[in-house]
Design a protein around this motif. Structure first.
Motif, PDB file in Angstrom:
ATOM      1  N   ILE A   1       0.844  -1.191   0.000  1.00 15.20           N
ATOM      2  CA  ILE A   1       0.000   0.000   0.000  1.00 15.20           C
ATOM      3  C   ILE A   1       0.880   1.243   0.000  1.00 15.20           C
ATOM      4  O   ILE A   1       1.686   1.455   0.910  1.00 15.20           O
ATOM      5  CB  ILE A   1      -0.935   0.021   1.226  1.00 15.20           C
ATOM      6  CG1 ILE A   1      -1.781  -1.258   1.274  1.00 15.20           C
ATOM      7  CG2 ILE A   1      -1.809   1.262   1.203  1.00 15.20           C
ATOM      8  CD1 ILE A   1      -2.678  -1.458   0.081  1.00 15.20           C
TER       9      ILE A   1
ATOM     10  N   LYS B   1      -3.654   5.807   2.248  1.00 18.40           N
ATOM     11  CA  LYS B   1      -4.137   5.780   0.867  1.00 18.40           C
ATOM     12  C   LYS B   1      -5.648   5.921   0.880  1.00 18.40           C
ATOM     13  O   LYS B   1      -6.347   5.191   1.577  1.00 18.40           O
ATOM     14  CB  LYS B   1      -3.742   4.474   0.179  1.00 18.40           C
ATOM     15  CG  LYS B   1      -4.100   4.426  -1.312  1.00 18.40           C
ATOM     16  CD  LYS B   1      -3.555   3.175  -1.977  1.00 18.40           C
ATOM     17  CE  LYS B   1      -3.860   3.154  -3.469  1.00 18.40           C
ATOM     18  NZ  LYS B   1      -3.295   1.951  -4.134  1.00 18.40           N
TER      19      LYS B   1
ATOM     20  N   HIS C   1      -2.702  -7.455   3.020  1.00 19.60           N
ATOM     21  CA  HIS C   1      -1.771  -6.335   3.198  1.00 19.60           C
ATOM     22  C   HIS C   1      -1.706  -5.971   4.668  1.00 19.60           C
ATOM     23  O   HIS C   1      -2.652  -6.216   5.434  1.00 19.60           O
ATOM     24  CB  HIS C   1      -2.172  -5.125   2.349  1.00 19.60           C
ATOM     25  CG  HIS C   1      -3.642  -4.876   2.268  1.00 19.60           C
ATOM     26  ND1 HIS C   1      -4.396  -4.417   3.333  1.00 19.60           N
ATOM     27  CD2 HIS C   1      -4.516  -5.032   1.252  1.00 19.60           C
ATOM     28  CE1 HIS C   1      -5.654  -4.293   2.969  1.00 19.60           C
ATOM     29  NE2 HIS C   1      -5.763  -4.672   1.717  1.00 19.60           N
TER      30      HIS C   1
ATOM     31  N   SER D   1      -1.626  -3.004   5.887  1.00 18.79           N
ATOM     32  CA  SER D   1      -2.517  -1.880   6.152  1.00 18.79           C
ATOM     33  C   SER D   1      -3.929  -2.377   6.421  1.00 18.79           C
ATOM     34  O   SER D   1      -4.360  -3.394   5.872  1.00 18.79           O
ATOM     35  CB  SER D   1      -2.545  -0.930   4.949  1.00 18.79           C
ATOM     36  OG  SER D   1      -1.273  -0.382   4.703  1.00 18.79           O
TER      37      SER D   1
ATOM     38  N   GLU E   1      -8.039  -1.715   6.048  1.00 22.03           N
ATOM     39  CA  GLU E   1      -8.806  -1.162   4.932  1.00 22.03           C
ATOM     40  C   GLU E   1     -10.263  -0.969   5.337  1.00 22.03           C
ATOM     41  O   GLU E   1     -10.865  -1.849   5.953  1.00 22.03           O
ATOM     42  CB  GLU E   1      -8.720  -2.092   3.718  1.00 22.03           C
ATOM     43  CG  GLU E   1      -9.425  -1.563   2.494  1.00 22.03           C
ATOM     44  CD  GLU E   1      -9.125  -2.375   1.245  1.00 22.03           C
ATOM     45  OE1 GLU E   1      -9.310  -1.865   0.135  1.00 22.03           O
ATOM     46  OE2 GLU E   1      -8.690  -3.550   1.396  1.00 22.03           O
TER      47      GLU E   1
ATOM     48  N   LEU F   1     -13.968   0.017   3.622  1.00 25.71           N
ATOM     49  CA  LEU F   1     -14.703   0.148   2.369  1.00 25.71           C
ATOM     50  C   LEU F   1     -16.076   0.735   2.644  1.00 25.71           C
ATOM     51  O   LEU F   1     -16.791   0.275   3.535  1.00 25.71           O
ATOM     52  CB  LEU F   1     -14.850  -1.214   1.691  1.00 25.71           C
ATOM     53  CG  LEU F   1     -13.548  -1.925   1.296  1.00 25.71           C
ATOM     54  CD1 LEU F   1     -13.852  -3.335   0.816  1.00 25.71           C
ATOM     55  CD2 LEU F   1     -12.810  -1.142   0.222  1.00 25.71           C
TER      56      LEU F   1
ATOM     57  N   SER G   1      -5.818  -5.748   9.606  1.00 23.61           N
ATOM     58  CA  SER G   1      -4.490  -5.997   9.040  1.00 23.61           C
ATOM     59  C   SER G   1      -4.248  -7.481   8.841  1.00 23.61           C
ATOM     60  O   SER G   1      -4.612  -8.315   9.673  1.00 23.61           O
ATOM     61  CB  SER G   1      -3.429  -5.415   9.979  1.00 23.61           C
ATOM     62  OG  SER G   1      -2.130  -5.743   9.561  1.00 23.61           O
TER      63      SER G   1
ATOM     64  N   ALA H   1     -12.490   3.827  -0.613  1.00 18.49           N
ATOM     65  CA  ALA H   1     -11.561   2.941   0.101  1.00 18.49           C
ATOM     66  C   ALA H   1     -10.551   3.785   0.860  1.00 18.49           C
ATOM     67  O   ALA H   1      -9.992   4.742   0.309  1.00 18.49           O
ATOM     68  CB  ALA H   1     -10.850   2.004  -0.870  1.00 18.49           C
TER      69      ALA H   1
ATOM     70  N   GLN I   1      -7.137   3.027   3.099  1.00 19.44           N
ATOM     71  CA  GLN I   1      -6.168   2.034   3.528  1.00 19.44           C
ATOM     72  C   GLN I   1      -5.141   2.724   4.421  1.00 19.44           C
ATOM     73  O   GLN I   1      -4.408   3.605   3.974  1.00 19.44           O
ATOM     74  CB  GLN I   1      -5.502   1.376   2.319  1.00 19.44           C
ATOM     75  CG  GLN I   1      -6.506   0.615   1.444  1.00 19.44           C
ATOM     76  CD  GLN I   1      -5.913   0.129   0.137  1.00 19.44           C
ATOM     77  OE1 GLN I   1      -5.053   0.779  -0.446  1.00 19.44           O
ATOM     78  NE2 GLN I   1      -6.385  -1.027  -0.348  1.00 19.44           N
TER      79      GLN I   1
END
Length: 275
Positions: free
Chosen positions: A6, A15, A33, A35, A37, A39, A67, A83, A85
């Protein structure tokens, strides 16, 4: 499964972006990942698959992905999603090193509150602006979001069953790297299990439990993803694409593609990539 690196958005320590799905064939294969996230479905639909769990998002639905959780996604209907992140080190610092050590977050469409959705809508509106003060406001809104998550959606580590999957990421990554490198060959569950010194029966159960899909389903998804790009970017015949992507016959490719996308490879190419 692959690890996704990311890279934060310019001028932000995280991000943040809006992605559009213009067709119902959008497929992101299993990945993970470091990171976290979040959504936020703005329109359309988004299906997110975890090991042994499937979550469907519709307009105004929210989902937090912790994570190192293996997940994949597909869009059954065109739409768009916000999104966010957040790198693990940033979140750990913001939560005084408590996230990941004392708790994780559990935020799903079923328990999302109006307060969370209001913050996300505000962030979405701020993204269209380019002034320094608007970027500062966006950063402040993300901190507000973290505060809301920590106040109302934290869960002790013992309460998150899915965390067990993260412990097996190194093993799964080696297996899936091998599949990616050899997917054009004649691979079988038994041959891959023996390559890694696993009993085939154990390997089958282990893979299904922690990947959320069977070995054959994942192998097929890797081959279908390659076929997708060949259908899109080349004028190769269906036979050539099938064999080049690792399918033993056109029939097996046709059946897998039709089952996965709901249309044949010929219809897919004609519908989406006609020049």
């Amino acid at each position: 499964m692959y690890h996704e690196a990311i890279v934060p958005t310019m001028n932000f320590p995280f991000k943040i972006f809006i992605f559009h799905t213009k067709s119902s064939d959008r497929l992101i294969p299993p990945h993970w990942h470091a990171s976290v996230e979040l959504l936020f479905c703005l329109s359309g639909k988004l299906d997110v698959q975890f090991p042994n769990q499937h979550i469907s998002l519709a307009q105004q639905d929210v989902l937090f992905i912790n994570s190192n959780m293996i997940h994949s996604s597909q869009s059954p209907a065109p739409g768009k999603c916000l999104a966010i992140q957040i790198p693990l080190d940033f979140l750990a610092s913001a939560t005084e090193n408590q996230y990941g050590h004392q708790f994780l977050y559990k935020l799903t469409p079923q328990n999302a509150t109006p307060e969370v959705k209001a913050i996300l809508m505000r962030i979405k509106e701020q993204l269209t602006k380019e002034n320094l003060w608007d970027r500062l406001t966006t950063k402040a809104s993300v901190y507000e979001l973290i505060a809301e998550l920590t106040k109302n959606f934290r869960t002790p580590l013992a309460g998150i069953k899915e965390i067990e999957s993260a412990k097996h990421l190194p093993k799964l990554k080696k297996v899936n790297d091998y599949i990616a490198a050899h997917h054009k060959e004649h691979l079988s569950l038994t041959s891959v299990a023996e390559h890694f010194n696993y009993n085939p029966s154990y390997f089958s159960r282990f893979y299904k439990k922690f990947m959320g899909v069977s070995f054959s389903e994942y192998l097929s998804s890797v081959r279908l993803l390659e076929a997708y790009f060949k259908l899109r970017d080349t004028d190769h015949t269906i036979l050539e694409i099938a064999l080049d992507s690792g399918f033993s016959t056109v029939k097996s490719f046709y059946n897998a593609f039709t089952k996965h996308y709901g249309i044949s490879p010929q219809q897919y190419r004609k519908t989406y990539f006609k020049k």
